[in-house]
Write a protein that holds these residues in place. Structure first.
Motif: not given
Length: 427
Positions: A41-50
């Motif tokens: 979940q964190e990886a998906e969120c960080l991808e959105i932030i990026r």
């Protein structure tokens, strides 16, 4: 409502601590499935932030006021303008959170995101969670389990090395049958060593996060362990095949088949493990490869089930042939005794080693975890001792050879003492 909230992983840590008493009821390493869920979940969120940062307005242009996408340690909050709010549901983790329609909200203020309302620990109700005493009891249970299987494997290793030494030292015991037994014993020695190596690599350092551990050493330890388990089952299959060959081809030299037996006992497990390693490297190269819920686990499980199935067919066929051989008046008494000695040991081992594996293979990994651990770790650790006992220590041929050599040694010692006394007397 007020100021900006900058939670490190506090909420995630709180949730994980609340879940610890029930983490060991799902799979081989069930606590890791929780950790990996939040990591994904964190990886998906960080991808959105990026992605949002790359699409942001160029320097100098007016920037829209609002709250940017944020990962708070539990959920991903999508960007919203100032004055608006965002709502998320509780994490969807089976066997951990109860299904709930409750929503956690955060408002976007001029100062940033507000605190979650209601807090996670109020909105998200956990499944039946054990008490602190239950957690302590569970920890004590696993410590006891480790002590038991460590004693079991140590006892088995000592017995197996002694049995190999007996078969190797006495020339009269050198034959194809005992050579197969030695290979079978060696597979158990590898299995015991693999368990100790796996424990040393994966669990010796408590500061290492096992869930995120993905080193070459830990993968090699798991691959070696899987190879030793496969070799165990395939050398048991060779024992069954040899017994069947002995009953079918009474007057045929069994030495001509020894290399085929070695190829099956060591070669087939090596091929299966190599295929499994290549598959994991190509398609599922994460963690230490000890997640038995993975679909690629069937690359290991299927050959084991095949060996058990073939052994079961051999078990039925040998039982039928043995009944015919014993009733046949054409078979000498010595051959009948040879059949009975080998048959009693092999026919006991085939169902003993295979039944529990077949039963557990038909159920998901989180079903019957305690029973599975007891059979595979505690009882499984004493299988090597049982094999050495049946094939060596209780073998009448071995006992007779040891007694004969012991008698020769005693006679030799008495003769030497007599010679020394005689020399002293005549001097």
């Amino acid at each position: 409502m007020g100021g900006p909230w900058q939670p490190p992983a506090a909420c995630a840590l709180l949730v994980l601590l609340l879940m610890l008493p029930m983490l060991r009821v799902r799979a081989t390493h069930p606590d890791c499935s929780i950790v990996l869920y939040f990591q994904e979940q964190e990886a998906e969120c960080l991808e959105i932030i990026r992605s949002e940062s790359q699409m942001s307005a160029p320097p100098g242009s007016p920037r829209q006021q609002g709250c940017l996408t944020e990962w708070d340690g539990v959920s991903c909050w999508s960007a919203v303008p100032v004055g608006q709010s965002r709502a998320v549901a509780c994490p969807n983790i089976l066997h951990v959170f109860k299904k709930s329609k409750a929503l956690i909200r955060r408002n976007c203020t001029e100062s940033g995101w507000s605190f979650p309302s209601p807090p996670y620990y109020n909105a998200c109700e956990l499944e039946a969670v054990g008490s602190y005493n239950d957690t302590e009891a569970k920890a004590s249970y696993f410590v006891t389990m480790k002590v038991l299987y460590t004693c079991g494997y140590s006892t088995s290793l000592a017995a197996l090395f002694l049995a190999i030494g007996i078969f190797s030292c006495f020339r009269k015991l050198h034959c194809t049958r005992n050579s197969i037994h030695i290979h079978f014993f060696t597979s158990f020695i590898l299995r015991g060593a693999a368990v100790f190596i796996k424990d040393a690599v994966l669990f010796s350092d408590e500061s290492v996060d096992h869930c995120t551990m993905s080193t070459v050493n830990c993968k090699a330890a798991i691959a070696f362990f899987q190879y030793s388990v496969l070799a165990n089952f395939y050398w048991l299959l060779v024992e069954g095949m040899y017994l069947q060959t002995l009953l079918l081809l009474t007057f045929t030299s069994d030495k001509r088949y020894i290399w085929w037996y070695i190829l099956i006992g060591w070669g087939v497990p090596m091929l299966a493990v190599c295929v499994w390693v290549v598959t994991r490297l190509q398609y599922d190269n994460h963690g230490c490869w000890d997640d038995y819920t993975s679909l690629y686990w069937w690359v290991i499980k299927a050959p084991i089930l095949l060996a058990i199935f073939v052994n079961f067919l051999i078990f039925l066929n040998v039982t039928r042939m043995l009944a015919q051989k014993i009733r046949s008046p054409d078979i000498s008494k010595n051959y009948k005794q040879q059949y009975m000695r080998l048959t009693k040991s092999t026919l006991l081992l085939i169902p003993l080693f295979g039944v529990h594996y077949v039963v557990f293979a038909l159920f998901p990994e989180h079903i019957g975890v305690d029973a599975r651990l007891y059979f595979e770790l505690v009882l499984g650790s004493y299988q090597g001792f049982l094999v050495a006992l049946l094939y060596c220590f209780l073998n009448g041929e071995v006992q007779a050879e040891i007694k004969r050599n012991w008698g020769k040694w005693q006679s030799s010692m008495e003769s030497n003492v007599f010679n020394l006394v005689t020399q002293d007397f005549t001097a």
